[in-house]
Write an enzyme that holds these catalytic residues in place. Sequence first.
Site, mmCIF file in Angstrom:
data_model
loop_
_atom_site.group_PDB
_atom_site.id
_atom_site.type_symbol
_atom_site.label_atom_id
_atom_site.label_comp_id
_atom_site.label_asym_id
_atom_site.label_seq_id
_atom_site.Cartn_x
_atom_site.Cartn_y
_atom_site.Cartn_z
ATOM 1 N N GLU A 1 -8.524 6.714 7.678
ATOM 2 C CA GLU A 1 -7.547 6.915 7.323
ATOM 3 C C GLU A 1 -7.415 7.820 6.509
ATOM 4 O O GLU A 1 -6.330 8.575 6.473
ATOM 5 C CB GLU A 1 -7.265 5.431 6.441
ATOM 6 C CG GLU A 1 -7.306 4.374 7.161
ATOM 7 C CD GLU A 1 -6.678 2.945 6.711
ATOM 8 O OE1 GLU A 1 -5.810 1.764 7.063
ATOM 9 O OE2 GLU A 1 -7.172 3.059 5.494
ATOM 10 N N ARG B 1 0.624 -1.062 -0.471
ATOM 11 C CA ARG B 1 0.199 0.113 -0.003
ATOM 12 C C ARG B 1 0.699 1.285 -0.279
ATOM 13 O O ARG B 1 0.514 1.917 -0.301
ATOM 14 C CB ARG B 1 -1.030 -0.228 0.900
ATOM 15 C CG ARG B 1 -2.252 1.004 1.142
ATOM 16 C CD ARG B 1 -3.375 0.589 2.040
ATOM 17 N NE ARG B 1 -4.450 -0.238 1.882
ATOM 18 C CZ ARG B 1 -5.112 0.195 1.280
ATOM 19 N NH1 ARG B 1 -5.774 1.639 1.320
ATOM 20 N NH2 ARG B 1 -6.016 -0.492 1.574
#
Length: 781
Positions: free
Chosen positions: A730, A325
């Site tokens: 997030e 990621r």
Amino acid sequence: MDQSTFEDRKTISAPMHASLRHDSAHKHVTGTADYIDDMPEPEGTLHAALGMSDRAHADILSVDLSAVKAYPGVVLVLTGADMPGVNDISPSGCHDEPVLAEGKVEFHGQAIFCVIAETRDSARRAARLAKIDYRDLPHWTDVTDTLAHGAALVTEPLTLKRGDAEAALETAPHRLKGQMRVGGQDHFYLEGHIALAIPGEDDEVTVWSSTQHPSEVQHMVGHVLGVPSNAVTVQVRRMGGGFGGKETQSNQFAALAAVSAKKLNRAVKFRPDRDEDMTATGKRHDFLIDYEAGYDDEGRIQAVKANYAARCGYSSDLSGPVTDRALFHADNAYFYPHVLLTSQPLKTHTVSNTAFRGFGGPQGLVGGERIIEEIAYALGKDPLEIRKANFYGLPGSDRVLTPYHQTVEDNIIHRIVDELETSSNYQARRQEILAFNETSRVIRKGIALTPVKFGISFTATWYNQAGALVHVYQDGSIHLNHGGTEMGQGLFTKVAQVLADAFQVDISRVKITATTTAKVPNTSATAASSGSDLNGMAAYDAARQIKQRLVAFAVEKWGVAPEDVAFVPHHVRVGDALIPFADFVKQAYMARVQLSAAGFYKTPKIHWDRAKGMGTPFYYFAYGASVSEVSIDTLTGEYLVDRVDILHDVGRSLNPAIDKGQVEGAFVQGMGWLTTEELWWDGKGRLRTHAPSTYKIPLASDRPKIFNVKLAEWAEAAEPTIGRSKAVGEPPFMLAVSVLEALSMAVASTAGYCQCPKLDAPATPERVLMAIERLKARKEG
């Protein structure tokens, strides 16, 4: 937050998109919210403590536990050989993370044995009495040391490639090359790890665990006990914070509590001390980023080549997807015509690092912003100008393909940034700051506007599913259970709002119940910002099924067409008649209509081929931008965050008050990561920042003096998400990059803005002061 921000929970019907209070807010502030340590303990409950290694890397030659076993109150001492099933809790399936170390230890603080005693104090005191002989082995705790010793990997690296980055770098008008260190971060949740195991009949055990992933705890406990998952029930009502730290790290405490509970047939509670918690559990990954970029005279990027090396710790844990990621977000909001990105998940003799809010994305994004910053200083331009020149294009443009070959179809970053630039008065303030710095001898200021583009979905495609169980009782009250966990972020409230909206009843009619693997199986972790997306849709699906049956009942009983049946506030309209919801449900019950349903949802469209580095790993993107203004003392390196302005995209918010709070909290946590929260290991491999006395999270006094946070109310998810909302957990964490960039500008002012200060993170006052001195030395040289 102002009282008027919230709407009354008892009077608002159809409450989706309303600013309702968090369901436990009043309990949080009055101390009546029950966490695991608040629960009445079953009679005879025992307590556990870890026996931890005092070596970073060593063979275990002998272990003498006689003094531990003889300590008053000690009932049982467990070692790895005592695990009934398998001595492994590796979430990646690599079998590289023992519950208790056998034969070798690989980080300072690794658990070797576990003490079970009548009291917690006895267990902890006894755990210190073991006599262990070691043969020390070479150890390395830092990425650079690991690279010097052969660069051992804990998992398979990833490569993302599009175009020919090497060739484009060679032909670019300008080229830069650099390296950046990005530090890790401790989760520092208010409630530490804790588990309470209660033995049942036969092979059964119930575990109350502070975990974001009840199904994984269930599977791991079963794995270690050697029993099937149907023998293990895991329950979670709420956590006092998680941030990713309770996605995998809860496994060890739950497994040890369960094993000892079954061996002794007594309840066992495991609550480590804060120092032990910080020493023995994983953190955000540190990264060492090496980058090259080619660009033209206008600052438009032509090629990027970068390697993201990460301190992963001794085992794989979640380091593979975390470092993946990081690459997914190395582009942030910018189009790279030619790109080559590689990850390097490195083994170190430190605790195995794990998930943390953003899951590697923040580290990737910071590296991308450093490239933008370097270009701006090299060309003598405002970094915002360089950012705008490199934004992804609007739909239909040829600048919409990411390094992983997903097309950006929902890009709104241009509007977000333009609106924030105007509302924050960025340009005028920047000119004022430039003028201020010309005459100020000691205090220097900086300002920066940075964007965020963040992909939403688990990159492990199979995690993008959720279930929910909904009961409508004959009195019209509703019972809700789903696979998501509540860690303070308001997930339970949001999903209850979805359900209340579906039935058009007050949210007070919906009872939110503890997450349990006995009601909803095979849950995904509450992570990747997907809690509301997945569980909200699953609850909606359950409501849809029940409503479908109720409509069919009305059609049969009253002889009306299906379109003549509608759920309206507090009632069901059947033809011209309005029937109170509770009365209607009672009649349906008497007619033997099923009033319960299991809902299910899986995210559509997404797919990912890791071997090829190609696919559509994200369902959509969330966007945001922030402007931060700072002041630094050039004599000490100390600084203040004077003002922050944020405009963030959450689509059509399910609960604006909760979402705004999430944006504020994420920003401050991100600011802590980039400025004050520093992890430090000494020469013996010991983590020395293992308590509040040595590890500095942001205080109330560190928050921005002026803090303007606004949601982009015009935004709406392009995809059919629940209520057209977007994830909020997030993405706003990365808005804090503007603080780091503003500090950089303030430091650069001491040398006439001619050089990029290249601040590593966290930009502590010491690093700021060293950067100032370094720039002054270069200028004078």
